[in-house]
Design an enzyme around this catalytic site. Structure first.
Site, PDB file in Angstrom:
ATOM      1  N   CYS A 137       0.817  -1.223   0.000  1.00  0.00           N
ATOM      2  CA  CYS A 137       0.000   0.000   0.000  1.00  0.00           C
ATOM      3  C   CYS A 137       0.851   1.274   0.000  1.00  0.00           C
ATOM      4  O   CYS A 137       0.576   2.214  -0.740  1.00  0.00           O
ATOM      5  CB  CYS A 137      -0.986   0.000   1.162  1.00  0.00           C
ATOM      6  SG  CYS A 137      -0.273   0.174   2.794  1.00  0.00           S
ATOM      7  N   HIS A 187      -2.537   1.438   6.954  1.00  0.00           N
ATOM      8  CA  HIS A 187      -2.954   1.270   5.555  1.00  0.00           C
ATOM      9  C   HIS A 187      -3.442   2.622   5.048  1.00  0.00           C
ATOM     10  O   HIS A 187      -3.954   3.449   5.818  1.00  0.00           O
ATOM     11  CB  HIS A 187      -4.076   0.233   5.427  1.00  0.00           C
ATOM     12  CG  HIS A 187      -4.403  -0.101   4.004  1.00  0.00           C
ATOM     13  ND1 HIS A 187      -3.654  -0.966   3.248  1.00  0.00           N
ATOM     14  CD2 HIS A 187      -5.392   0.358   3.182  1.00  0.00           C
ATOM     15  CE1 HIS A 187      -4.160  -1.053   2.027  1.00  0.00           C
ATOM     16  NE2 HIS A 187      -5.224  -0.257   1.967  1.00  0.00           N
ATOM     17  N   HIS A 199      -6.277   2.079  -3.785  1.00  0.00           N
ATOM     18  CA  HIS A 199      -5.215   1.608  -2.898  1.00  0.00           C
ATOM     19  C   HIS A 199      -4.736   0.244  -3.364  1.00  0.00           C
ATOM     20  O   HIS A 199      -5.348  -0.395  -4.230  1.00  0.00           O
ATOM     21  CB  HIS A 199      -5.728   1.514  -1.456  1.00  0.00           C
ATOM     22  CG  HIS A 199      -6.883   0.575  -1.274  1.00  0.00           C
ATOM     23  ND1 HIS A 199      -6.940  -0.368  -0.267  1.00  0.00           N
ATOM     24  CD2 HIS A 199      -8.043   0.418  -1.979  1.00  0.00           C
ATOM     25  CE1 HIS A 199      -8.075  -1.042  -0.345  1.00  0.00           C
ATOM     26  NE2 HIS A 199      -8.769  -0.584  -1.368  1.00  0.00           N
TER      27      HIS A 199
END
Length: 228
Positions: A137, A187, A199
């Site tokens: 990520c 994240h 993402h």
């Protein structure tokens, strides 16, 4: 002689004091309190020459950058005003950007960032990945911001979370953060509008997801703005 002086005064050639060529160069000049991608390059060059001691480089032309510029100017016999214009560019061996180059650089907008991010849809998730062969990520964010906004951001989500300006409601191009497997930001993705973000998901790779998604909505921490 009086007529010549009068004519010069009318045309603006005769000034009340000495011409400050460094400060009169317009948009391409770099000086204190400015925020521009070229400041990062400037800091890097000053660091290599031993004038900028901080390991933290940013787009902001702050006090430490001005001090480094002034010290460099003094060392090279330039007017030590802390302003990077034609003479200082030349002494630093930097190529001064033309107005068209500056305009091109400023065309990097949040929409451009989102367009770049979307073109990597489907790239698989790879732990530690930071190339189009595979992204985790934060590797995805760092790669996209470099390509789409010419902006360098930290490598980890936690460090990215400590950067930028916190916003109450995300806008296109902002980074949205989530708390997943550990306390704190772990994240993140790029907000693309319509209550959605893009993402690199561990299960789907680069994908677009709604902030209303039951999993992500419960773990949402907030948003930060990196580019204006």
């Amino acid at each position: 002689m009086k007529k010549v002086i009068a004519a010069l005064a009318v045309t603006g050639i005769l000034l009340s004091g000495p011409i400050n060529s460094e400060a009169a160069l317009g948009d391409q000049t770099l000086k204190a309190n400015m925020k521009h991608q070229d400041v990062v390059e400037l800091q890097g060059v000053l660091q290599k020459k031993g004038f900028f001691n901080s390991n933290h480089r940013s787009t902001y032309f702050g006090a430490s950058t001005k001090r480094a510029v002034m010290n460099f100017q003094k060392k090279n016999g330039l007017r030590a005003d802390g302003i990077v214009g034609a003479n200082t560019y030349k002494a630093l061996s930097l190529t001064k950007k033309t107005s068209s180059q500056v305009k091109a650089a400023s065309s990097k907008t949040p929409s451009t960032l989102v367009s770049v991010a979307k073109k990597y849809t489907g790239v698989p998730y790879v732990w530690g990945g930071n190339t189009p062969k595979g992204f985790d990520c934060s590797g995805f964010l760092k790669y996209v911001f470099k390509e789409g906004a010419e902006t360098s951001i930290p490598r980890t989500v936690a460090d990215i979370y400590n950067k930028g300006t916190k916003v109450s409601s995300p806008q296109v191009g902002d980074i949205v953060f989530f708390q997943t497997y550990k306390k704190g930001a772990s994240h993140a993705g790029i907000y693309i509008g319509g209550n959605k973000f893009i993402h690199s998901s561990s299960s789907k790779g680069v994908t677009t997801t709604s902030l209303d998604n039951s999993y992500w909505s419960q773990r949402y921490l907030g948003a930060k703005r990196i580019i204006n």
